[in-house]
Design an enzyme around this catalytic site. Structure first.
Site, short mmCIF file in Angstrom:
data_model
loop_
_atom_site.label_atom_id
_atom_site.label_comp_id
_atom_site.label_asym_id
_atom_site.label_seq_id
_atom_site.Cartn_x
_atom_site.Cartn_y
_atom_site.Cartn_z
N ASP A 42 87.77 16.44 63.93
CA ASP A 42 88.51 15.24 64.58
C ASP A 42 87.55 14.27 64.85
O ASP A 42 86.48 14.34 65.29
CB ASP A 42 89.27 15.57 65.75
CG ASP A 42 90.42 16.12 65.53
OD1 ASP A 42 90.82 16.39 64.34
OD2 ASP A 42 90.99 16.63 66.54
N ARG A 54 96.22 21.28 72.19
CA ARG A 54 95.75 21.60 70.94
C ARG A 54 94.50 22.11 70.80
O ARG A 54 93.76 22.76 69.72
CB ARG A 54 95.96 20.44 69.81
CG ARG A 54 95.10 19.33 70.37
CD ARG A 54 95.68 18.14 69.49
NE ARG A 54 95.19 18.13 68.03
CZ ARG A 54 93.79 18.03 67.62
NH1 ARG A 54 92.96 17.77 68.52
NH2 ARG A 54 93.34 17.82 66.21
N GLU A 96 104.73 1.13 92.22
CA GLU A 96 103.53 0.69 92.46
C GLU A 96 102.63 2.00 92.62
O GLU A 96 101.46 1.81 92.56
CB GLU A 96 103.39 -0.16 93.48
CG GLU A 96 104.04 -1.44 93.52
CD GLU A 96 103.53 -2.14 92.20
OE1 GLU A 96 102.56 -2.42 91.91
OE2 GLU A 96 104.52 -2.53 91.36
N PRO A 127 96.38 3.97 86.41
CA PRO A 127 95.44 3.42 85.80
C PRO A 127 94.30 3.22 86.54
O PRO A 127 93.13 2.50 85.83
CB PRO A 127 96.32 1.91 85.59
CG PRO A 127 97.31 2.19 86.67
CD PRO A 127 97.69 3.69 86.75
N1 ADE Z 1 100.12 5.07 85.06
C1 ADE Z 1 100.43 3.61 84.65
N2 ADE Z 1 99.46 3.45 83.71
C2 ADE Z 1 98.63 4.41 83.39
C3 ADE Z 1 97.65 4.57 82.81
N3 ADE Z 1 97.17 3.62 81.96
N4 ADE Z 1 96.87 5.86 82.57
C4 ADE Z 1 97.42 6.86 83.24
N5 ADE Z 1 98.40 6.84 84.17
C5 ADE Z 1 99.17 5.46 84.17
#
Ligand code: ADE
Length: 242
Positions: free
Chosen positions: A181, A166, A121, A94
């Site tokens: 798209d 794709r 984590e 994230p």
């Molecule tokens: N791992 C946990 N959350 C994530 C996200 N939003 N994007 C990529 N990998 C992740």
């Protein structure tokens, strides 16, 4: 024309079953046709202790566990030992750069992708640092699929792979459906796709817009552009829809 291997994909995870959907649909067919080769590696096979431990407490304290750089290093090096070219290392997190169509396009031109899927984590930060410094990969990309936190990288890897595969020439049957798209580079760039219809012409008192059955292609494409602009303004005013 002779079919040839277009992309090789290695995925390292503690949940190999997460990747069984890759045997379905377009991606499954591409594997059967030997256009894409996928190998899923179980991280736990690289552990040395009887409990197959992959994590440890975080330095500095805090909740949760951190994945061991020792195990990850072993796993990644074993994948590298099988590589014929320098692959791209993809680390779903994230805290990475946000995935988009442009990045999917870039990845679709690569011959070898390696995904490392963290849980808990996350993975000890020295793993990314080491592979960035070591020149063993052509590139190391930390990628987020959006501003929310998943329980692990696996689903994010699937998203990245589906959007990427794709776009590989010869993987999707109909090349035109890619260029139309939402977000695809090309004529509808930076606009969301407007509404679409098929038969029957009336369903539950709802008519297909008349313009679409008019046969006037100029009018149809003008109407589609208007609808795309309306939808973009409503849901994604941040997109440049001039
Ligand atoms: N791992 C946990 N959350 C994530 C996200 N939003 N994007 C990529 N990998 C992740």
């Amino acid at each position: 024309m002779k079919k040839m291997l277009l992309m090789r994909v290695d995925l390292i995870t503690i949940f190999p079953d997460y990747f069984s959907p890759l045997n379905l649909s377009l991606f499954g067919k591409a594997q059967e046709a030997k256009l894409i080769e996928v190998k899923v590696h179980d991280l736990r096979t690289f552990t040395a202790d009887k409990h197959k431990t992959v994590d440890d407490a975080p330095y500095g304290g805090g909740p949760g566990m951190v994945m061991s750089p020792v195990i990850w290093g072993e796993a990644i090096d074993s994948v590298l030992a099988q590589a014929t070219i320098k692959p791209v290392l993809i680390v779903p997190t994230p805290s990475g750069q946000v995935f988009n169509q442009e990045l999917a396009q870039k990845l679709s031109n690569q011959e070898h992708l390696v995904f490392i899927n963290g849980r808990y984590e996350g993975i000890d930060s020295r793993v990314v640092q080491h592979y960035q410094d070591s020149n063993k990969f052509s590139e190391v990309l930390e990628i987020s699929i959006g501003d929310y936190v998943l329980a692990g990288g696996e689903v994010a890897s699937l998203v990245i792979l589906e959007a990427t595969s794709r776009l590989i020439n010869g993987v999707l049957g109909n090349e035109d459906s890619v260029s139309d798209d939402s977000f695809a580079p090309g004529s509808m760039q930076n606009l969301l796709e407007g509404p679409i219809y098929t038969r029957p012409p009336v369903w539950r008192d709802l008519n297909v817009p008349e313009v679409l059955t008019s046969g006037d292609h100029g009018k149809i494409s003008q109407w589609r552009k208007e609808k795309a602009l309306e939808r973009t303004k409503k849901f994604r005013p941040d997109l440049d829809s001039k």
